[in-house]
Design an enzyme around this catalytic site. Structure first.
Site, short mmCIF file in Angstrom:
data_model
loop_
_atom_site.label_atom_id
_atom_site.label_comp_id
_atom_site.label_asym_id
_atom_site.label_seq_id
_atom_site.Cartn_x
_atom_site.Cartn_y
_atom_site.Cartn_z
N GLU A 198 20.12 1.16 -2.40
CA GLU A 198 19.48 1.95 -3.45
C GLU A 198 20.53 2.86 -4.12
OE1 GLU A 198 16.02 3.56 -1.68
OE2 GLU A 198 15.26 4.29 -3.60
N ARG A 240 18.38 -1.61 14.38
CA ARG A 240 17.09 -1.80 15.04
C ARG A 240 16.78 -3.27 15.30
NH1 ARG A 240 16.28 2.68 11.97
NH2 ARG A 240 15.73 1.37 10.21
P1 AMP Z 1 16.52 -3.79 2.73
O1 AMP Z 1 17.94 -4.27 2.70
O2 AMP Z 1 16.15 -2.98 1.52
O3 AMP Z 1 15.54 -4.92 2.98
O4 AMP Z 1 16.40 -2.75 3.92
C1 AMP Z 1 16.22 -3.22 5.20
C2 AMP Z 1 16.90 -2.37 6.23
O5 AMP Z 1 16.73 -0.97 6.00
C3 AMP Z 1 16.32 -2.69 7.59
O6 AMP Z 1 17.40 -2.82 8.51
C4 AMP Z 1 15.43 -1.52 7.91
O7 AMP Z 1 15.62 -1.10 9.23
C5 AMP Z 1 15.83 -0.41 6.94
N1 AMP Z 1 14.70 0.15 6.16
C6 AMP Z 1 14.54 0.07 4.82
N2 AMP Z 1 13.44 0.71 4.40
C7 AMP Z 1 12.85 1.20 5.51
C8 AMP Z 1 11.64 1.95 5.76
N3 AMP Z 1 10.80 2.32 4.76
N4 AMP Z 1 11.34 2.26 7.04
C9 AMP Z 1 12.17 1.89 8.05
N5 AMP Z 1 13.30 1.20 7.89
C10 AMP Z 1 13.66 0.85 6.64
#
Ligand code: AMP
Length: 173
Positions: free
Chosen positions: A98, A61
């Site tokens: 996760e 995205r």
């Molecule tokens: P992180 O590495 O945990 O910061 O996760 C970020 C990535 O996961 C980004 O590319 C987001 O598009 C996606 N992502 C994680 N959590 C969500 C959420 N609650 N809603 C939408 N996209 C998420």
């Protein structure tokens, strides 16, 4: 106010892609020409004439906003992609999700040495994806000028993981 209108348009989808995750769906912003332009312009206004050499965009995205931002800034785009998608030689970074792990990659010749790079993704959650992407930019000899997100989930404290970088988010939950 623009940010309030954007925030109101984001759709919460419970239990996607797995139970317990409240997914922030940005497709209502993408589908509305005024909201999409306003979202892109927040970042364009912030970085116009600030010496950004490339916009690096995170699979998938991040590609959407990052490409529009780069087009408006008049600079090139570097895709940071999931392992196995880029055709040429790559640097790779693995990081914890996760459940399990993921690997991101960037072409070894994507940047000029020392080039100032704006890193863009749609959402900051735990920060693992952005940190791995920033590490890839550094390994490719460039400088991370700033890491920008449309949305930040503040309760997950991803900013702490990115504390060595300048971080900006337009919309906070
Ligand atoms: P992180 O590495 O945990 O910061 O996760 C970020 C990535 O996961 C980004 O590319 C987001 O598009 C996606 N992502 C994680 N959590 C969500 C959420 N609650 N809603 C939408 N996209 C998420």
């Amino acid at each position: 106010m623009t940010v309030d209108r954007l925030k109101a348009a984001i759709r919460d989808v419970p239990d996607f892609p797995k139970p317990g995750i409240l997914f922030k769906d940005i497709t209502p912003i993408l589908g509305d020409p005024d909201l999409f332009r306003e979202a892109v312009n927040i970042f364009v206004d912030r970085h116009r004439d600030r010496g950004i050499g490339k916009v690096a965009v995170i699979d998938a995205r991040g590609f959407i906003f990052g490409a529009a931002i780069a087009y408006q800034l008049g600079v090139g785009i570097v895709p940071i992609r999931k392992k196995g998608k880029l055709p040429y030689r790559t640097h790779e970074e693995s990081y914890e999700l996760e459940y399990g792990a993921a690997t991101l990659a960037v072409h070894v010749d994507a940047f000029r040495p020392g080039e100032r790079v704006l890193l863009v993704d749609d959402l900051l959650a735990t920060g693992g994806t952005a940190l791995a992407s920033a590490n890839l930019i550094r390994r490719a000899q460039a400088t991370v000028a700033e890491i920008d997100f449309l949305i930040e989930l503040e309760f997950l404290q991803g900013r702490h993981k990115l504390r060595d970088y300048s971080v900006y988010s337009a919309i906070k939950f």
